[in-house]
Design an enzyme around this catalytic site. Structure first.
Site, PDB file in Angstrom:
ATOM      1  N   TYR A 155      14.643 -73.753  19.186  1.00  0.00           N
ATOM      2  CA  TYR A 155      15.364 -73.562  20.449  1.00  0.00           C
ATOM      3  C   TYR A 155      14.436 -72.954  21.517  1.00  0.00           C
ATOM      4  CZ  TYR A 155      19.172 -71.732  23.418  1.00  0.00           C
ATOM      5  OH  TYR A 155      20.005 -71.426  24.455  1.00  0.00           O
ATOM      6  N   LYS A 182      13.326 -74.599  25.016  1.00  0.00           N
ATOM      7  CA  LYS A 182      13.710 -73.959  26.270  1.00  0.00           C
ATOM      8  C   LYS A 182      12.501 -73.659  27.146  1.00  0.00           C
ATOM      9  CE  LYS A 182      18.141 -73.790  26.281  1.00  0.00           C
ATOM     10  NZ  LYS A 182      18.827 -74.818  27.089  1.00  0.00           N
TER      11      LYS A 182
HETATM   12  P1  NAI Z   1      28.233 -74.384  24.589  1.00  0.00           P
HETATM   13  O1  NAI Z   1      27.969 -74.765  23.180  1.00  0.00           O
HETATM   14  O2  NAI Z   1      29.590 -73.904  24.977  1.00  0.00           O
HETATM   15  O3  NAI Z   1      27.828 -75.550  25.599  1.00  0.00           O
HETATM   16  C1  NAI Z   1      26.920 -76.565  25.308  1.00  0.00           C
HETATM   17  C2  NAI Z   1      27.604 -77.874  25.578  1.00  0.00           C
HETATM   18  O4  NAI Z   1      26.661 -78.942  25.435  1.00  0.00           O
HETATM   19  C3  NAI Z   1      28.742 -78.140  24.571  1.00  0.00           C
HETATM   20  O5  NAI Z   1      29.958 -78.367  25.258  1.00  0.00           O
HETATM   21  C4  NAI Z   1      28.258 -79.374  23.812  1.00  0.00           C
HETATM   22  O6  NAI Z   1      29.303 -80.247  23.420  1.00  0.00           O
HETATM   23  C5  NAI Z   1      27.325 -80.010  24.807  1.00  0.00           C
HETATM   24  N1  NAI Z   1      26.351 -80.898  24.167  1.00  0.00           N
HETATM   25  C6  NAI Z   1      25.647 -80.650  23.034  1.00  0.00           C
HETATM   26  N2  NAI Z   1      24.862 -81.698  22.729  1.00  0.00           N
HETATM   27  C7  NAI Z   1      25.069 -82.622  23.705  1.00  0.00           C
HETATM   28  C8  NAI Z   1      24.538 -83.915  23.942  1.00  0.00           C
HETATM   29  N3  NAI Z   1      23.648 -84.460  23.116  1.00  0.00           N
HETATM   30  N4  NAI Z   1      24.950 -84.586  25.048  1.00  0.00           N
HETATM   31  C9  NAI Z   1      25.872 -84.047  25.895  1.00  0.00           C
HETATM   32  N5  NAI Z   1      26.422 -82.819  25.697  1.00  0.00           N
HETATM   33  C10 NAI Z   1      26.017 -82.115  24.610  1.00  0.00           C
HETATM   34  O7  NAI Z   1      27.146 -73.240  24.936  1.00  0.00           O
HETATM   35  P2  NAI Z   1      26.749 -72.549  26.319  1.00  0.00           P
HETATM   36  O8  NAI Z   1      26.399 -71.167  25.983  1.00  0.00           O
HETATM   37  O9  NAI Z   1      27.719 -72.826  27.386  1.00  0.00           O
HETATM   38  O10 NAI Z   1      25.356 -73.285  26.640  1.00  0.00           O
HETATM   39  C11 NAI Z   1      25.069 -73.964  27.840  1.00  0.00           C
HETATM   40  C12 NAI Z   1      23.570 -73.984  28.030  1.00  0.00           C
HETATM   41  O11 NAI Z   1      23.101 -72.651  28.262  1.00  0.00           O
HETATM   42  C13 NAI Z   1      22.806 -74.494  26.813  1.00  0.00           C
HETATM   43  O12 NAI Z   1      21.689 -75.267  27.250  1.00  0.00           O
HETATM   44  C14 NAI Z   1      22.318 -73.226  26.165  1.00  0.00           C
HETATM   45  O13 NAI Z   1      21.183 -73.449  25.380  1.00  0.00           O
HETATM   46  C15 NAI Z   1      22.026 -72.382  27.382  1.00  0.00           C
HETATM   47  N6  NAI Z   1      21.954 -70.958  27.121  1.00  0.00           N
HETATM   48  C16 NAI Z   1      23.065 -70.244  26.802  1.00  0.00           C
HETATM   49  C17 NAI Z   1      22.959 -68.894  26.592  1.00  0.00           C
HETATM   50  C18 NAI Z   1      24.137 -68.055  26.332  1.00  0.00           C
HETATM   51  O14 NAI Z   1      23.965 -66.822  26.297  1.00  0.00           O
HETATM   52  N7  NAI Z   1      25.314 -68.601  26.180  1.00  0.00           N
HETATM   53  C19 NAI Z   1      21.651 -68.223  26.611  1.00  0.00           C
HETATM   54  C20 NAI Z   1      20.564 -69.039  27.033  1.00  0.00           C
HETATM   55  C21 NAI Z   1      20.737 -70.372  27.249  1.00  0.00           C
END
Ligand code: NAI
Length: 301
Positions: free
Chosen positions: A165, A169
């Site tokens: 990851y 990133k």
């Molecule tokens: P989340 O798991 O709620 O959201 C990620 C979304 O991406 C999910 O709804 C999932 O269905 C979708 N997804 C996964 N694979 C996919 C694909 N191949 N095509 C289309 N959609 C796909 O998690 P969150 O926390 O909202 O994450 C959003 C972004 O923020 C991610 O890139 C995550 O890595 C990043 N992030 C989040 C952090 C946090 O503290 N929540 C910290 C640092 C980064």
């Protein structure tokens, strides 16, 4: 300074829940027409359904906004191209791309399968590459584009159990650096967001009290600024719980040591000076760093 998105068309990937949903709702509330993308799979990327994206699109429409849903996986370039066509056929343009889709496959590096490493790179890095590639010709032609990469403190600074990851990133920051340079003359600005928020991605990873402080909506202002007309470019904004910071890939003043046979010993001896942070800068491009080194060597002649 009002941040108005009227007339703009935005694509937000992974917007069926968590941060992406908040991004999509906020862009729509400020006037953008939003294509809500989500594969609708589990946290580790397994499974899939358009219902997550559709529910958020329905929520936007119910609030009086304009939205479309797409269940494309960002790992599938054909599906991503079709998603971009869907937005263009409906609304004629794409102004904003928020690369937000992501998954986790956490394990220590010793226990991590290469397949899990590749999948995480595929979703985060290649997923963003596919989306950027599909919107790039539109943005260059219309001389306007705003792209937000979703990076992470795990990439910028490392996190135990997240080698795959973190690598993905930080790769997005590298993608931003060059796309920002190449996009500048076409009116395309490219930035990165490093969020911290309580979502299903952080469930079980952080204590309950911490999760309560980390409302995903608190990250949205940083995305809105990076996606706005007034956006900077090549900026990494960190955001969480209402706090905002900027991270930089800096270069120290260093030292000229030369190419003599004792250069390794001299470098070892002067490492503290080479790494000293006083006067560090952020080069405007990679070649600027090389030019600086050559200029220094030429000064010694
Ligand atoms: P989340 O798991 O709620 O959201 C990620 C979304 O991406 C999910 O709804 C999932 O269905 C979708 N997804 C996964 N694979 C996919 C694909 N191949 N095509 C289309 N959609 C796909 O998690 P969150 O926390 O909202 O994450 C959003 C972004 O923020 C991610 O890139 C995550 O890595 C990043 N992030 C989040 C952090 C946090 O503290 N929540 C910290 C640092 C980064």
């Amino acid at each position: 300074m009002g941040l108005d998105f009227k007339g703009r068309v935005a694509i937000v990937t992974g917007a069926g829940g968590g941060l992406g949903r908040q991004h999509a709702l906020a862009l729509a509330a400020r006037g953008a027409r939003v294509l809500v993308n989500d594969l609708g799979g589990a946290r580790d990327g397994s499974g899939g359904s358009t219902s997550a994206a559709q529910a958020v699109a329905d929520e936007i429409v119910a609030a009086g906004g304009q939205a479309l849903a797409s269940g494309a996986s960002v790992t599938d370039y054909e599906a991503v191209s079709a998603m971009v066509r869907q937005a263009v056929e409906a609304w004629g343009r794409v102004d904003i791309l928020v690369n937000n889709a992501g998954i986790l496959r956490d394990k220590t590096f010793a226990k991590m399968d290469l397949a899990d490493f590749r999948l995480v790179l595929d979703v985060h890095l290649m997923g963003a590459v596919h989306c950027c590639k599909a919107v790039w010709p539109l943005m260059t032609e219309q001389k306007y584009g705003r792209i937000v990469m979703t990076s992470s403190s795990s990439g910028l600074y490392g996190n135990f159990g997240q080698a795959n990851y973190g690598a993905a990133k930080m790769a997005l920051v590298g993608l931003m650096q060059t796309l920002a340079l190449e996009g500048a003359k076409h009116g395309i600005r490219v930035n990165s967001l490093a969020p911290t928020a309580a979502t299903r991605m952080t469930e079980g990873l952080l204590p309950e009290q911490v999760l309560q402080a980390l409302d995903p909506a608190a990250v949205v202002p940083a995305m809105l600024v990076l996606a706005s007309e007034q956006a900077p470019t090549r900026t990494i904004l960190c955001a969480g719980a209402g706090a905002f910071e900027s991270a930089h890939v800096t270069l120290t003043q260093g030292a000229w040591i030369g190419t003599g046979p004792d250069a390794p010993e001299q470098l070892a001896e002067r490492l503290e000076q080479v790494c000293a942070r006083e006067g560090e800068t952020v080069p405007q491009s990679g070649s600027e760093q090389g030019q600086r080194e050559v200029a220094r060597a030429l000064q010694q002649r």
